[in-house]
Motif scaffolding. Structure first.
Motif, short mmCIF file in Angstrom:
data_model
loop_
_atom_site.label_atom_id
_atom_site.label_comp_id
_atom_site.label_asym_id
_atom_site.label_seq_id
_atom_site.Cartn_x
_atom_site.Cartn_y
_atom_site.Cartn_z
N ASP A 100 0.89 -1.17 0.00
CA ASP A 100 0.00 0.00 0.00
C ASP A 100 0.92 1.22 0.00
O ASP A 100 1.46 1.61 1.03
N LYS A 101 1.11 1.80 -1.17
CA LYS A 101 2.12 2.87 -1.33
C LYS A 101 1.77 4.14 -0.55
O LYS A 101 2.66 4.92 -0.22
N ALA A 102 0.51 4.33 -0.24
CA ALA A 102 0.12 5.52 0.52
C ALA A 102 0.60 5.44 1.97
O ALA A 102 0.68 6.46 2.66
N HIS A 103 0.91 4.23 2.42
CA HIS A 103 1.33 4.04 3.81
C HIS A 103 2.68 3.32 3.90
O HIS A 103 2.92 2.59 4.86
N ASP A 145 -7.40 -7.55 5.21
CA ASP A 145 -6.31 -7.68 6.16
C ASP A 145 -5.10 -6.90 5.66
O ASP A 145 -4.74 -6.97 4.49
N ASP A 146 -4.48 -6.15 6.56
CA ASP A 146 -3.25 -5.42 6.28
C ASP A 146 -2.17 -5.91 7.23
O ASP A 146 -2.44 -6.10 8.43
N ALA A 147 -0.96 -6.09 6.71
CA ALA A 147 0.18 -6.51 7.52
C ALA A 147 1.27 -5.45 7.41
O ALA A 147 1.47 -4.87 6.35
N GLY A 148 1.95 -5.20 8.52
CA GLY A 148 3.01 -4.20 8.55
C GLY A 148 4.37 -4.84 8.69
O GLY A 148 4.54 -5.81 9.45
N PHE A 149 5.34 -4.29 7.96
CA PHE A 149 6.71 -4.80 7.99
C PHE A 149 7.69 -3.63 7.97
O PHE A 149 7.41 -2.57 7.42
N GLN A 150 8.85 -3.88 8.56
CA GLN A 150 9.97 -2.94 8.42
C GLN A 150 11.19 -3.76 8.00
O GLN A 150 11.54 -4.74 8.65
N ALA A 199 13.01 0.35 4.84
CA ALA A 199 11.72 0.41 4.15
C ALA A 199 10.62 0.05 5.14
O ALA A 199 10.72 -0.95 5.86
N ASN A 200 9.62 0.89 5.22
CA ASN A 200 8.44 0.62 6.03
C ASN A 200 7.31 0.29 5.07
O ASN A 200 7.04 1.06 4.14
N GLY A 201 6.66 -0.84 5.29
CA GLY A 201 5.64 -1.25 4.34
C GLY A 201 4.37 -1.73 5.00
O GLY A 201 4.41 -2.50 5.97
N GLU A 202 3.25 -1.25 4.47
CA GLU A 202 1.94 -1.78 4.83
C GLU A 202 1.47 -2.55 3.61
O GLU A 202 1.46 -2.01 2.50
N PHE A 203 1.11 -3.80 3.80
CA PHE A 203 0.75 -4.70 2.71
C PHE A 203 -0.67 -5.19 2.86
O PHE A 203 -1.07 -5.62 3.95
N ALA A 204 -1.42 -5.14 1.78
CA ALA A 204 -2.80 -5.60 1.78
C ALA A 204 -2.88 -7.03 1.24
O ALA A 204 -2.24 -7.36 0.24
#
Length: 191
Positions: A26-29, A149-154, A183-188
């Motif tokens: 999710d590029k916005a986040h 569902d969204d998952a967060g990663f760094q 890189a901080n990433g929120e993934f859908a």
């Protein structure tokens, strides 16, 4: 007939249990950043504005995750037009001839709860080398807006630019050999 049913049921359960799920960024986040030290005394940060990333996993804790990302090097930004122009030149990214920076994981190992080492192949300025990054799985939650569902990663790590013959005209007294990537990433979760 009973044996056939049991075999079919087992095959179905095995297939369902091992199904791969794709998670898209999710590029916005999310963001992709780097840091290099200038003249041995000051850190200079940069970002990439255009990128794509995905994570594929069958396990809910992502312990079997396959990570990949592609960065468009022409999107580099350090908030300084002159420096950004130089970074896009053949001295560094050579965006006209080598427009992408890529990473494709080849393995993952758990180091502690929600923390992993991800190994893979990093391609920078046309040179591919093995690289290892730390991956922190920050959790999964249902997005109240999308209901997905969204998952967060760094993802964090340090590479040596000399390994990639990157900016070779500039010694480590001018620019540190070590470049930190974060890189901080929120993934859908794909539907």
């Amino acid at each position: 007939m009973k044996k056939v049913f049991i075999l079919l049921a087992s095959a179905f359960l095995y297939t369902a249990a091992s199904a791969q799920t794709t998670w898209t960024v999710d590029k916005a986040h999310s963001n992709v950043k780097f840091t290099v030290t200038h003249l041995l005394v000051n850190d200079v940060d940069g970002t990439f504005k255009t990128y794509d990333a995905s994570i594929v996993a069958a396990k809910p804790d992502f312990s079997d995750a396959k990570v990949s990302f592609t960065v468009q090097t022409a999107s580099v930004s350090t908030d300084n037009d002159q420096r950004d122009g130089h970074l896009k030149s053949p001295d560094f990214f050579d965006v006209a001839n080598k427009p992408t920076l890529t990473f494709t994981s080849t393995g993952i190992s758990k180091t502690s709860d929600k923390h992993y080492k991800v190994t893979g192949n990093l391609t920078l300025a046309g040179v591919t080398k093995p690289a290892t990054f730390d991956l922190w799985y920050r959790g999964t939650i249902q997005n109240p807006m999308s209901k997905a569902d969204d998952a967060g990663f760094q993802l964090t790590g340090t590479i040596k630019r000399s390994d990639f013959n990157f900016g070779s005209k500039f010694g480590s007294a001018m620019l540190s050999d070590e470049v930190t990537i974060k890189a901080n990433g929120e993934f859908a979760k794909a539907k």
